[in-house]
Design a protein around this motif. Structure first.
Motif, PDB file in Angstrom:
ATOM      1  N   ASN A  38       0.856  -1.186   0.000  1.00  0.00           N
ATOM      2  CA  ASN A  38       0.000   0.000   0.000  1.00  0.00           C
ATOM      3  C   ASN A  38       0.893   1.236   0.000  1.00  0.00           C
ATOM      4  O   ASN A  38       1.820   1.330   0.801  1.00  0.00           O
ATOM      5  CB  ASN A  38      -0.891  -0.025   1.251  1.00  0.00           C
ATOM      6  CG  ASN A  38      -2.011   0.985   1.182  1.00  0.00           C
ATOM      7  OD1 ASN A  38      -2.184   1.677   0.187  1.00  0.00           O
ATOM      8  ND2 ASN A  38      -2.776   1.087   2.255  1.00  0.00           N
ATOM      9  N   THR A  64      -4.250   6.686  -2.506  1.00  0.00           N
ATOM     10  CA  THR A  64      -3.568   5.501  -1.986  1.00  0.00           C
ATOM     11  C   THR A  64      -3.648   4.403  -3.036  1.00  0.00           C
ATOM     12  O   THR A  64      -4.711   4.155  -3.601  1.00  0.00           O
ATOM     13  CB  THR A  64      -4.199   5.028  -0.672  1.00  0.00           C
ATOM     14  OG1 THR A  64      -5.579   4.739  -0.882  1.00  0.00           O
ATOM     15  CG2 THR A  64      -4.077   6.103   0.403  1.00  0.00           C
ATOM     16  N   ALA A  66      -2.922   0.468  -4.173  1.00  0.00           N
ATOM     17  CA  ALA A  66      -2.698  -0.942  -3.836  1.00  0.00           C
ATOM     18  C   ALA A  66      -3.455  -1.763  -4.867  1.00  0.00           C
ATOM     19  O   ALA A  66      -3.977  -1.212  -5.841  1.00  0.00           O
ATOM     20  CB  ALA A  66      -3.178  -1.246  -2.418  1.00  0.00           C
ATOM     21  N   CYS A 147      -1.757  -6.818  -1.960  1.00  0.00           N
ATOM     22  CA  CYS A 147      -2.833  -6.590  -0.987  1.00  0.00           C
ATOM     23  C   CYS A 147      -3.896  -7.669  -1.101  1.00  0.00           C
ATOM     24  O   CYS A 147      -4.299  -8.061  -2.194  1.00  0.00           O
ATOM     25  CB  CYS A 147      -3.454  -5.212  -1.247  1.00  0.00           C
ATOM     26  SG  CYS A 147      -5.092  -4.965  -0.538  1.00  0.00           S
TER      27      CYS A 147
END
Length: 209
Positions: A38, A64, A66, A147
């Motif tokens: 992340n 963000t 991911a 992730c």
């Protein structure tokens, strides 16, 4: 379990780029040295935490990045052994380390650069003891990782670690197939965007504007 559509919302008006989500992810999943699932990126100027424009007309927000846990994941289509697969009950895109043969086709097919990592050697850690949840799958040499929406926590009815760690409450996680869920309500109330929507991957991560 009834079929659901788990999605992550990130409120770009609330995210302060504190990186708590990235650190919580690393600790919770006992990630090897130099591996991050992340990341927080600044949309604005050429540097981290730098706005675009000329004072006083400046603009900046944080995204963000991911795994996007796509509804139509390119990675799943190219994996020759089924190590990358989509969970039919939740929509979460998962990795089976024991099946992975290290071909990295999933990394090549994924349009979201840097959301996967490959363990070239036996994983090395900053600490001499494991961190995070004991139910996290052990990291292995010659496999691709990413992730998991903290799958081990979802199995216990918990939210991903990044959601609980977000001090600004910029992250909301839930079932978009439920019209009364918090994520469904937010998506109705706010405009949103998804990364690389033109690639037809249908990401499950939304950025509220």
């Amino acid at each position: 379990m009834a079929e659901s559509k788990l999605v992550m919302l990130v409120d770009t008006k609330r995210c302060i780029a504190c990186n708590s989500c990235a650190v919580a992810c690393k600790v919770e999943n006992n990630l090897p040295k130099d591996v991050w699932w992340n990341r927080v990126m600044t949309v604005g100027g050429p540097h981290l935490d730098a706005p675009s424009g000329t004072y006083p007309n400046l603009e900046m927000y944080n995204v963000t990045v991911a795994c996007q846990h796509c509804e139509n994941p390119a990675c799943v289509k190219v994996c020759p052994v089924g190590a990358t697969y989509k969970d039919p009950e939740t929509g979460v895109v998962r990795q089976d380390y024991d099946k992975c043969i290290g071909c990295r086709m999933c990394m090549s097919a994924c349009p979201y650069n840097g959301v996967r990592s490959f363990n070239w050697e036996e994983p090395v850690y900053h600490l001499d003891f494991a961190t995070g949840d004991q139910d996290v799958a052990p990291h292995q040499k010659h496999v691709v990782e990413k992730c998991t929406f903290c799958w081990h926590r979802l199995a216990k009815g918990l939210s991903p670690a990044c959601v609980e760690a977000c001090s600004a409450r910029a992250r909301i996680f839930g079932d978009a197939s439920d019209p009364d869920s918090a994520v469904s309500q937010k998506l109705r109330e706010r405009s949103s965007m998804r990364l690389l929507e033109d690639r037809d991957t249908e990401p499950s991560v939304y950025f509220l504007r």
